[in-house]
Design a protein around this motif. Structure first.
Motif, PDB file in Angstrom:
ATOM      1  N   ASP A  20       0.681  -1.181   0.174  1.00  0.00           N
ATOM      2  CA  ASP A  20      -0.145  -0.090  -0.103  1.00  0.00           C
ATOM      3  C   ASP A  20       1.077   1.296  -0.075  1.00  0.00           C
ATOM      4  O   ASP A  20       0.212   2.511   0.163  1.00  0.00           O
ATOM      5  N   LEU A  21       2.041   1.256  -0.293  1.00  0.00           N
ATOM      6  CA  LEU A  21       3.055   2.203  -0.064  1.00  0.00           C
ATOM      7  C   LEU A  21       2.500   3.144  -1.541  1.00  0.00           C
ATOM      8  O   LEU A  21       2.372   2.710  -2.575  1.00  0.00           O
ATOM      9  N   ILE A  22       2.498   4.432  -1.228  1.00  0.00           N
ATOM     10  CA  ILE A  22       2.157   5.449  -2.373  1.00  0.00           C
ATOM     11  C   ILE A  22       3.536   5.852  -3.143  1.00  0.00           C
ATOM     12  O   ILE A  22       4.293   6.127  -2.506  1.00  0.00           O
ATOM     13  N   VAL A  23       3.348   5.376  -4.443  1.00  0.00           N
ATOM     14  CA  VAL A  23       4.497   5.998  -5.429  1.00  0.00           C
ATOM     15  C   VAL A  23       3.861   6.712  -6.456  1.00  0.00           C
ATOM     16  O   VAL A  23       2.485   6.842  -6.507  1.00  0.00           O
ATOM     17  N   VAL A  24       4.687   7.222  -7.329  1.00  0.00           N
ATOM     18  CA  VAL A  24       4.241   8.173  -8.307  1.00  0.00           C
ATOM     19  C   VAL A  24       4.725   7.615  -9.665  1.00  0.00           C
ATOM     20  O   VAL A  24       5.895   7.520 -10.046  1.00  0.00           O
ATOM     21  N   ASP A  25       3.454   7.406 -10.607  1.00  0.00           N
ATOM     22  CA  ASP A  25       4.103   7.046 -11.819  1.00  0.00           C
ATOM     23  C   ASP A  25       4.177   8.265 -12.825  1.00  0.00           C
ATOM     24  O   ASP A  25       3.084   9.051 -13.012  1.00  0.00           O
ATOM     25  N   GLU A  26       5.400   8.698 -13.082  1.00  0.00           N
ATOM     26  CA  GLU A  26       5.820   9.836 -13.844  1.00  0.00           C
ATOM     27  C   GLU A  26       7.082   9.383 -14.524  1.00  0.00           C
ATOM     28  O   GLU A  26       7.659   8.514 -14.468  1.00  0.00           O
ATOM     29  N   PRO A  27       7.333  10.525 -15.231  1.00  0.00           N
ATOM     30  CA  PRO A  27       8.764  10.301 -16.220  1.00  0.00           C
ATOM     31  C   PRO A  27       9.865  10.305 -15.248  1.00  0.00           C
ATOM     32  O   PRO A  27       9.922  10.932 -14.147  1.00  0.00           O
ATOM     33  N   VAL A  28      10.673   9.357 -15.492  1.00  0.00           N
ATOM     34  CA  VAL A  28      11.992   8.787 -14.791  1.00  0.00           C
ATOM     35  C   VAL A  28      12.989   8.747 -15.662  1.00  0.00           C
ATOM     36  O   VAL A  28      12.932   7.968 -16.797  1.00  0.00           O
ATOM     37  N   THR A  29      14.360   9.144 -15.296  1.00  0.00           N
ATOM     38  CA  THR A  29      15.615   8.866 -16.092  1.00  0.00           C
ATOM     39  C   THR A  29      16.536   8.379 -15.129  1.00  0.00           C
ATOM     40  O   THR A  29      16.953   9.039 -14.227  1.00  0.00           O
ATOM     41  N   ILE A  30      17.109   7.081 -15.449  1.00  0.00           N
ATOM     42  CA  ILE A  30      18.152   6.395 -14.625  1.00  0.00           C
ATOM     43  C   ILE A  30      19.438   6.336 -15.399  1.00  0.00           C
ATOM     44  O   ILE A  30      19.273   5.568 -16.574  1.00  0.00           O
ATOM     45  N   ASN A  31      20.571   7.055 -15.169  1.00  0.00           N
ATOM     46  CA  ASN A  31      21.679   6.839 -15.768  1.00  0.00           C
ATOM     47  C   ASN A  31      21.613   6.959 -17.418  1.00  0.00           C
ATOM     48  O   ASN A  31      21.979   6.339 -18.113  1.00  0.00           O
ATOM     49  N   GLY A  32      20.569   8.309 -17.695  1.00  0.00           N
ATOM     50  CA  GLY A  32      20.470   8.418 -19.109  1.00  0.00           C
ATOM     51  C   GLY A  32      19.493   7.670 -19.830  1.00  0.00           C
ATOM     52  O   GLY A  32      19.089   7.861 -20.807  1.00  0.00           O
ATOM     53  N   TRP A  33      18.719   6.699 -19.058  1.00  0.00           N
ATOM     54  CA  TRP A  33      17.782   5.745 -19.508  1.00  0.00           C
ATOM     55  C   TRP A  33      16.268   6.119 -19.154  1.00  0.00           C
ATOM     56  O   TRP A  33      16.291   6.141 -17.914  1.00  0.00           O
ATOM     57  N   SER A  34      15.539   6.341 -19.922  1.00  0.00           N
ATOM     58  CA  SER A  34      14.080   6.700 -19.615  1.00  0.00           C
ATOM     59  C   SER A  34      12.957   5.512 -20.014  1.00  0.00           C
ATOM     60  O   SER A  34      12.690   5.523 -21.261  1.00  0.00           O
TER      61      SER A  34
ATOM     62  N   ALA B 102      11.220   0.591 -12.458  1.00  0.00           N
ATOM     63  CA  ALA B 102      12.629   0.782 -12.808  1.00  0.00           C
ATOM     64  C   ALA B 102      12.959   1.655 -11.716  1.00  0.00           C
ATOM     65  O   ALA B 102      14.197   1.460 -11.182  1.00  0.00           O
ATOM     66  N   ARG B 103      12.375   2.484 -11.005  1.00  0.00           N
ATOM     67  CA  ARG B 103      12.609   3.387 -10.125  1.00  0.00           C
ATOM     68  C   ARG B 103      12.887   2.466  -8.762  1.00  0.00           C
ATOM     69  O   ARG B 103      13.794   2.895  -7.930  1.00  0.00           O
TER      70      ARG B 103
ATOM     71  N   ALA C  20      17.995  -1.208 -17.180  1.00  0.00           N
ATOM     72  CA  ALA C  20      16.680  -1.873 -17.756  1.00  0.00           C
ATOM     73  C   ALA C  20      16.456  -3.220 -17.252  1.00  0.00           C
ATOM     74  O   ALA C  20      15.216  -3.955 -17.694  1.00  0.00           O
ATOM     75  N   MET C  21      17.361  -3.912 -16.706  1.00  0.00           N
ATOM     76  CA  MET C  21      17.035  -5.023 -15.975  1.00  0.00           C
ATOM     77  C   MET C  21      15.694  -5.200 -15.407  1.00  0.00           C
ATOM     78  O   MET C  21      15.141  -6.304 -15.173  1.00  0.00           O
ATOM     79  N   ALA C  22      15.430  -4.257 -14.746  1.00  0.00           N
ATOM     80  CA  ALA C  22      14.118  -4.257 -13.942  1.00  0.00           C
ATOM     81  C   ALA C  22      12.927  -4.647 -14.890  1.00  0.00           C
ATOM     82  O   ALA C  22      11.714  -4.822 -14.350  1.00  0.00           O
ATOM     83  N   LEU C  23      13.007  -4.465 -16.160  1.00  0.00           N
ATOM     84  CA  LEU C  23      11.858  -4.727 -17.196  1.00  0.00           C
ATOM     85  C   LEU C  23      12.060  -6.120 -17.517  1.00  0.00           C
ATOM     86  O   LEU C  23      11.347  -6.244 -18.750  1.00  0.00           O
TER      87      LEU C  23
END
Length: 608
Positions: free
Chosen positions: A351-365, A392-393, A421-424
């Motif tokens: 039930d932790l609240i997170v946000v689905d929004e644009p994210v960039t990690i090490n240049g990868w979005s 990803a986050r 990208a391993m998260a996906l």
């Protein structure tokens, strides 16, 4: 003329047969499913001599009636039959097969080539006479029925009965026995699966011959003709050949590379489920063929790791490559439960609240399947709708090395990359690995070792190998295990896995789709059954928007609808209770069972 023909033929090149050569055959390994049904044979193509005592009398009678109705009277060759053939044979300058007795056919099968020459015919006749002198009629017929070819790769009566009718020869009906006997004249022309009309005509001829020889009555023939037996277009055990290929090397490792005796391997496979999975793959790949779906694989395990189903493709005869075991493909979103498990172990909650929004990690979005962002959502909602940005986050926050460690702990043995990208699900895995890992979610959190061999024994019953149950280690504990189970229930109830849901059962799972549509998965479980489905193409070209919620879900649901009705299953086990919270022990508190320490008196200064 008959005597002249026989004498002339025998004089051409009579073999030296003071003693018959030994009759040899390679040992066979017969694989049976968990109920004892034969699923395949490896090794020599010829089975042991047929046990005539276990067959209905009309079964061997069908072959004698059409192939050699004077079998029990002659001494190896039939002068009456030869009389009808001799003129035609001499005119053509070669021997034809039509006049051969059962004993002559066996002689040819055992010791000679298939060349249609007078020289070979002479050898055949001499050997047939010797066989009649050395063996009884029952022994000759039993050996003959174990070696004749019925087409479609089936040598011998038992193999043919399993191939065309999916039953042992001891259960053949009169009509089915006549159908098999009719094949022998020409396995191509009278194949009941490929040439049903010609086969039916030939079957009627066999039944008439059985009436003429007294094997059956006219009334029994008429009843047989009224029957329409089910003939399998392809062998019902064809999907199981992928499973046997996987086991064959394991079998030989257990017993040694060579064996001189027939063996029986008792396996964990469930043949009805295997057939259901094979049919689901066929139907679904056909339905989605225009969208580029060419292949699929299914692996189903029980909670202890027994492989109940393993189908490595849509057609073993055309494509024997075992995709269930040997195809390493991207896991796509089916990888996300490993990310979320690592997060739960790090203290997150569904039930932790997170946000689905644009994210960039090490240049990868990363991008989501849907163009719009959902904003504030819970982790449970993010997994249910397979939101890429959140996964990803999350992996970046809890550490991708930790995600990889969770996956390995649960059963993934392939190398795992740890880039963002391993998260996906960009790592390459096999369906068997994914089934192993997901089984941990479905069996109470235990890491299992999948296996398919229960026991190996000789045909006489001597046990050579027995599977030993291995100690299962706890791979995921509570509360993370229970939290993951609940989130994946939500995936199937209202999320991307809802197309696979089956009412009335406690089901959980996750869809998997790669960003380029090269691979699509559905991985799901209930208590006692974990099933993983992969779809894609061998050439790794993209499919046309095939997602885990489409073709893989259809295969999964079709197979599981059958499996849930007859394989043991129940609610998803919750796993061990979570550990009790640790209460700090006061420094001066006594250990359990000890008396409280007494205060030390303060020394006083000496007087004076």
């Amino acid at each position: 003329m008959i005597a002249l023909f026989a004498a002339a033929s025998m004089a051409l090149s009579p073999p030296d047969l003071s003693r018959l050569p030994p009759i040899t055959r390679e040992a066979q390994i017969t694989y049976v499913d968990r109920s004892g049904a034969v699923i395949g044979v490896r090794g020599g193509k010829y089975a042991p001599p047929v046990d005539l005592a276990r067959l209905p009398a009309y079964v061997p009678a069908a072959f004698v009636s059409i192939e050699d109705r004077r079998f029990y009277e002659h001494s190896g060759f039939d002068p009456v039959g030869m009389a009808r053939a001799v003129v035609a044979d001499l005119a053509k300058g070669k021997a034809r097969e039509g006049a051969s007795t059962i004993t002559q056919q066996l002689a040819r099968n055992l010791f000679l080539s298939a060349d249609q020459t007078l020289e070979r015919k002479a050898d055949e006749l001499v050997i047939a006479v010797k066989l009649e002198q050395a063996y009884s009629k029952k022994q000759i017929l039993a050996l003959y029925l174990s070696r004749v070819y019925f087409g479609s790769g089936a040598y011998g009566l038992e193999a043919a009965s399993q191939r065309y009718f999916n039953k042992p020869a001891a259960r053949l009906t009169v009509r089915e026995a006549a159908t098999l006997a009719g094949i022998l004249k020409s396995p191509t022309n009278y194949d009941p699966a490929d040439q049903p009309e010609k086969s039916a005509e030939r079957t009627r001829l066999v039944l008439d011959a059985m009436v003429e020889t007294g094997a059956i009555t006219a009334a029994e023939r008429d009843r047989a003709l009224d029957q329409t037996p089910k003939v399998w277009k392809t062998a019902p055990t064809a999907p199981a050949q992928y499973f046997i290929d996987w086991l064959d090397s394991q079998t030989r490792a257990a017993i040694g590379p060579t064996t001189k005796q027939d063996l029986v391997v008792e396996t964990t496979l469930d043949l009805p489920g295997e057939i259901a999975a094979g049919e689901a793959i066929k139907a679904t790949t056909t339905k989605f063929a225009k969208q580029g779906v060419k292949q699929a694989a299914v692996v189903s395990l029980d909670g202890s790791g027994r492989v109940r189903v393993l189908v490595g493709g849509d057609d073993y005869a055309k494509a024997p490559f075992n995709r269930a075991v040997d195809a390493h493909r991207q896991a796509g979103s089916a990888w996300k439960p490993f990310v979320y498990t690592a997060a739960m172990e790090a203290g997150r909650t569904p039930d932790l609240i997170v946000v689905d929004e644009p994210v960039t990690i090490n240049g990868w979005s990363p991008r989501n399947a849907e163009p719009e962002f959902m904003g504030q959502i819970t982790l449970e909602t993010a997994l249910a709708h397979s939101v890429n940005t959140v996964a990803a986050r999350l992996a970046d926050e809890v550490g991708r090395d930790n995600v990889a460690a969770v996956a390995h702990r649960m059963g993934i043995v392939s190398q795992i990359n740890t880039d963002p990208a391993m998260a996906l699900g960009t790592s390459l895995v096999t369906p068997l690995e994914m089934a192993t890992a997901y089984d941990t979610f479905g069996n109470g959190g235990y890491r299992i070792a999948p296996y398919g061999i229960e026991r190996i024994r000789t045909a006489g019953g001597q046990v050579l190998f027995q599977h030993k149950t291995q100690f299962a280690t706890q791979a995921v504990a509570n509360p993370p295990l229970g939290e993951m189970q609940q989130m994946m229930r939500t995936v199937m109830a209202v999320g991307t896995g809802s197309h696979a849901n089956i009412k009335g059962y406690d089901l959980a799972g996750k869809t998997g789709t790669t960003t380029d549509y090269k691979d699509a998965w559905f991985c799901g479980f209930t208590g006692g059954i974990t099933t993983v489905v992969w779809t894609g193409r061998d050439d790794a070209k993209p499919m046309q928007k095939i997602m885990g919620a489409s073709a893989p879900s259809e295969i999964w649901r079709s197979y599981m609808t059958v499996a849930l009705k007859h394989l043991p299953n129940g609610p998803i086990p919750p796993g061990p209770p979570p550990p009790l919270p640790v209460v700090p022990t006061p420094v001066d508190a006594p250990a359990p069972g000890e008396a409280a320490p007494q205060p030390t008196p303060t020394p006083t200064a000496p007087a004076g």
